[in-house]
Design an enzyme around this catalytic site. Structure first.
Site, PDB file in Angstrom:
ATOM      1  N   SER A  55       3.702 -29.339 -21.186  1.00  0.00           N
ATOM      2  CA  SER A  55       3.498 -30.675 -21.727  1.00  0.00           C
ATOM      3  C   SER A  55       2.133 -30.770 -22.414  1.00  0.00           C
ATOM      4  O   SER A  55       1.835 -29.978 -23.305  1.00  0.00           O
ATOM      5  CB  SER A  55       3.677 -31.705 -20.615  1.00  0.00           C
ATOM      6  N   ASP A  72      15.059 -33.915 -24.012  1.00  0.00           N
ATOM      7  CA  ASP A  72      13.699 -34.172 -23.544  1.00  0.00           C
ATOM      8  C   ASP A  72      13.189 -35.421 -24.265  1.00  0.00           C
ATOM      9  O   ASP A  72      12.915 -35.392 -25.466  1.00  0.00           O
ATOM     10  CB  ASP A  72      12.816 -32.974 -23.846  1.00  0.00           C
ATOM     11  N   HIS A  76      12.082 -32.874 -19.097  1.00  0.00           N
ATOM     12  CA  HIS A  76      10.769 -32.442 -19.581  1.00  0.00           C
ATOM     13  C   HIS A  76      10.055 -31.466 -18.655  1.00  0.00           C
ATOM     14  O   HIS A  76       8.965 -31.013 -18.973  1.00  0.00           O
ATOM     15  CB  HIS A  76       9.883 -33.684 -19.790  1.00  0.00           C
TER      16      HIS A  76
END
Length: 263
Positions: free
Chosen positions: A94, A216, A244
């Site tokens: 991320s 996602d 995610h």
């Protein structure tokens, strides 16, 4: 060696090569517990907590330094130098994907390659660019977090995690968000969701693997494709994993994708 205590650095593994794992917003190094051990027999594995997360030294949190992702990237570079790492594989999840991009651009000799899991160089839509969110949506998200940290955590974690049929995953992410110091979480969220690192992608010279999950909501497929198009020579793998956080929801697929890339 100040960084090792500050970032709660944990080193394992017996390999001669190094692999450093960086966690995403609201998480800590525990999010890699299903993935990192799979590489410990061929790599020296390095896990750490960003300042403000997990068991890092909260007293080291500097709002000015960490108002930009470059502050976190500087910590990654310092950790690598303090451990004497060279040509490490950086695995970032991320927001840590962009932290890794910045670190690798600033200190290219320290990194052999990058693995970016669910990267997004900009979350807000722009002219000719789809990031997945309007500016109004991000402002509302940040306002919700400012007003009610626990409520935001409970509402957002299931959306971020996906995999509605496995509620225990969302519960773990919710608990992780809730453990984070609320003031630090609010500041890191603002740093994360208002960042724009699109121009930094072209600075990456290392071989790069982009792992893109299906469905996602934080980093949609078009964002992964943008990252792949703007990092020279990078490779995009669209995973079967949804949501995610494939490091939690699909560790086996994540491991195999990384393993095929680093060999």
């Amino acid at each position: 060696m100040r960084s090792l205590a500050r970032n709660n650095v944990a080193v394992a593994g017996t390999g001669t090569r190094a692999m450093i794992f960086a966690h995403g917003f609201g998480c800590d190094q525990n999010m890699w517990r299903f993935v990192a051990p799979a590489f410990a027999h061929e790599f020296k594995t390095v896990l750490f907590d960003h300042v403000g997360a997990g068991r890092s030294d909260l007293s080291a949190y500097d709002r000015a330094k960490y108002s930009s992702l470059r502050g976190y990237a500087a910590d990654v570079v310092e950790i690598c130098k303090d451990l004497g790492l060279g040509k490490a594989v950086f695995v970032g999840h991320s927001v840590s994907s962009m932290i890794g991009v910045l670190a690798a651009a600033e200190a290219p000799d320290l990194f052999e390659s990058l693995v970016l899991v669910g990267p997004s160089p900009r979350y807000i839509d722009d002219e000719g660019y789809i990031g997945g969110f309007s500016r109004q949506q991000i402002d509302e998200l940040l306002e919700f977090l400012e007003a009610n940290h626990l409520g935001w955590s409970a509402a957002m974690a299931p959306t971020i995690m996906g995999n509605a049929d496995r509620p225990e995953l969302a519960e773990e992410l919710t608990n992780s968000f809730c453990r984070t110091d609320p003031e630090i979480a609010k500041h890191f969220a603002r740093t994360t969701f208002l960042s724009d690192n699109r121009n930094d992608l072209a600075r990456v010279t290392q071989p790069t693997l982009i792992l893109q999950c299906t469905d996602d909501v934080i980093a949609p497929t078009c964002v992964g494709e943008f990252v792949q198009a703007h990092i020279p020579g990078s490779r995009l793998v669209v995973m079967k994993a949804t949501g995610h956080c494939p490091n939690l929801s699909a560790p086996e697929e994540t491991i195999e994708a990384i393993r095929s890339f680093v060999h």
